[in-house]
Design an enzyme around this catalytic site. Structure first.
Site, PDB file in Angstrom:
ATOM      1  N   VAL A 179      36.820  39.062  49.525  1.00 12.95           N
ATOM      2  CA  VAL A 179      35.685  38.985  50.172  1.00 12.95           C
ATOM      3  C   VAL A 179      35.941  38.735  51.550  1.00 12.95           C
ATOM      4  CG1 VAL A 179      33.858  37.047  50.538  1.00 12.95           C
ATOM      5  CG2 VAL A 179      34.748  37.380  48.302  1.00 12.95           C
ATOM      6  N   LEU A 203      40.097  41.739  43.893  1.00 12.30           N
ATOM      7  CA  LEU A 203      38.854  40.979  44.134  1.00 12.30           C
ATOM      8  C   LEU A 203      39.096  40.443  45.517  1.00 12.30           C
ATOM      9  CD1 LEU A 203      36.472  38.624  42.046  1.00 12.30           C
ATOM     10  CD2 LEU A 203      37.486  37.752  44.265  1.00 12.30           C
ATOM     11  N   ASP A 240      45.797  39.929  38.060  1.00  7.58           N
ATOM     12  CA  ASP A 240      47.010  39.782  38.618  1.00  7.58           C
ATOM     13  C   ASP A 240      46.922  38.995  39.990  1.00  7.58           C
ATOM     14  OD1 ASP A 240      48.937  41.086  36.419  1.00  7.58           O
ATOM     15  OD2 ASP A 240      47.893  42.748  37.368  1.00  7.58           O
ATOM     16  N   GLY A 256      33.703  31.210  51.654  1.00  5.08           N
ATOM     17  CA  GLY A 256      33.105  29.975  51.530  1.00  5.08           C
ATOM     18  C   GLY A 256      31.702  29.856  51.231  1.00  5.08           C
ATOM     19  N   TYR A 315      41.286  31.546  39.516  1.00  5.30           N
ATOM     20  CA  TYR A 315      40.713  32.110  38.307  1.00  5.30           C
ATOM     21  C   TYR A 315      41.042  31.095  37.071  1.00  5.30           C
ATOM     22  CZ  TYR A 315      41.405  36.760  40.664  1.00  5.30           C
ATOM     23  OH  TYR A 315      40.947  37.903  41.351  1.00  5.30           O
ATOM     24  N   GLY A 317      30.571  31.137  48.317  1.00  6.93           N
ATOM     25  CA  GLY A 317      30.427  31.563  46.895  1.00  6.93           C
ATOM     26  C   GLY A 317      30.490  33.037  46.231  1.00  6.93           C
ATOM     27  N   GLY A 376      33.191  34.902  46.167  1.00  5.84           N
ATOM     28  CA  GLY A 376      33.998  35.193  45.224  1.00  5.84           C
ATOM     29  C   GLY A 376      33.763  35.127  43.650  1.00  5.84           C
TER      30      GLY A 376
END
Length: 161
Positions: free
Chosen positions: A94, A92, A130, A100, A140, A102, A104
């Site tokens: 960005v 994942l 992971d 900054g 997470y 949002g 993600g």
């Protein structure tokens, strides 16, 4: 308007993507197409519909399993002793120009929604990730992921009880 699309190197310019982590940048240009073609993962990108070649961010999903010994004792009680079927979000990221804002969180939400829809057809206990570093693990955990017993960089988000 931002929209999620399946990664297509003929449309999406992976070379222009820069999240600040070389291995995540390189993935789009060197490995994404191969991995998709070989059935190892699916890659989803977030793009502006007016400039779809520009990748705002991306995530990958594949099948996975989680050994029940990696789940805390209290959660393990009602589970079978064999490995649990799961989904894995392998990456994942960005782009730095969009950090900054949002995205993600938005990409994570899109991945969870996709897994929940797939779960209606194919059973899965959780979404596994992971974390690349402590910042990622913290991200997470903020959204409800739980660290595995023997591997705190591997986290999972259980679907239901």
């Amino acid at each position: 308007m931002l929209e999620e699309q399946r990664f297509d190197p003929r449309i999406h310019d992976g070379r222009a993507f820069n999240c600040g982590t070389p291995v995540l940048n390189e993935y789009l240009t060197r490995f994404a197409t191969q991995h998709r073609r070989r059935g190892l993962t699916q890659i989803y990108v977030l793009v502006d519909s007016e400039t779809p070649s520009r990748v705002v961010g991306y995530y990958t999903l594949s099948a996975a399993q989680l050994d029940t010994r990696q789940i805390s004792e209290d959660r393990r009680q009602r589970l079978p002793r064999f490995p649990l079927p799961c989904f894995r979000m392998g990456r994942l990221a960005v782009d730095q120009d969009w950090k900054g804002q949002g995205f993600g969180k938005r990409l994570l939400g899109l991945a969870v929604e996709r897994c929940l829809r797939a779960r209606e057809e194919v059973a899965a206990y959780a979404l596994v990730v992971d974390a690349k570093d402590e910042n990622a693990a913290s991200f997470y955990r903020h959204y409800g992921f739980i660290a595995c017993v023997d591997s705190p960089a591997t986290l999972y988000l259980p679907f239901g009880r």
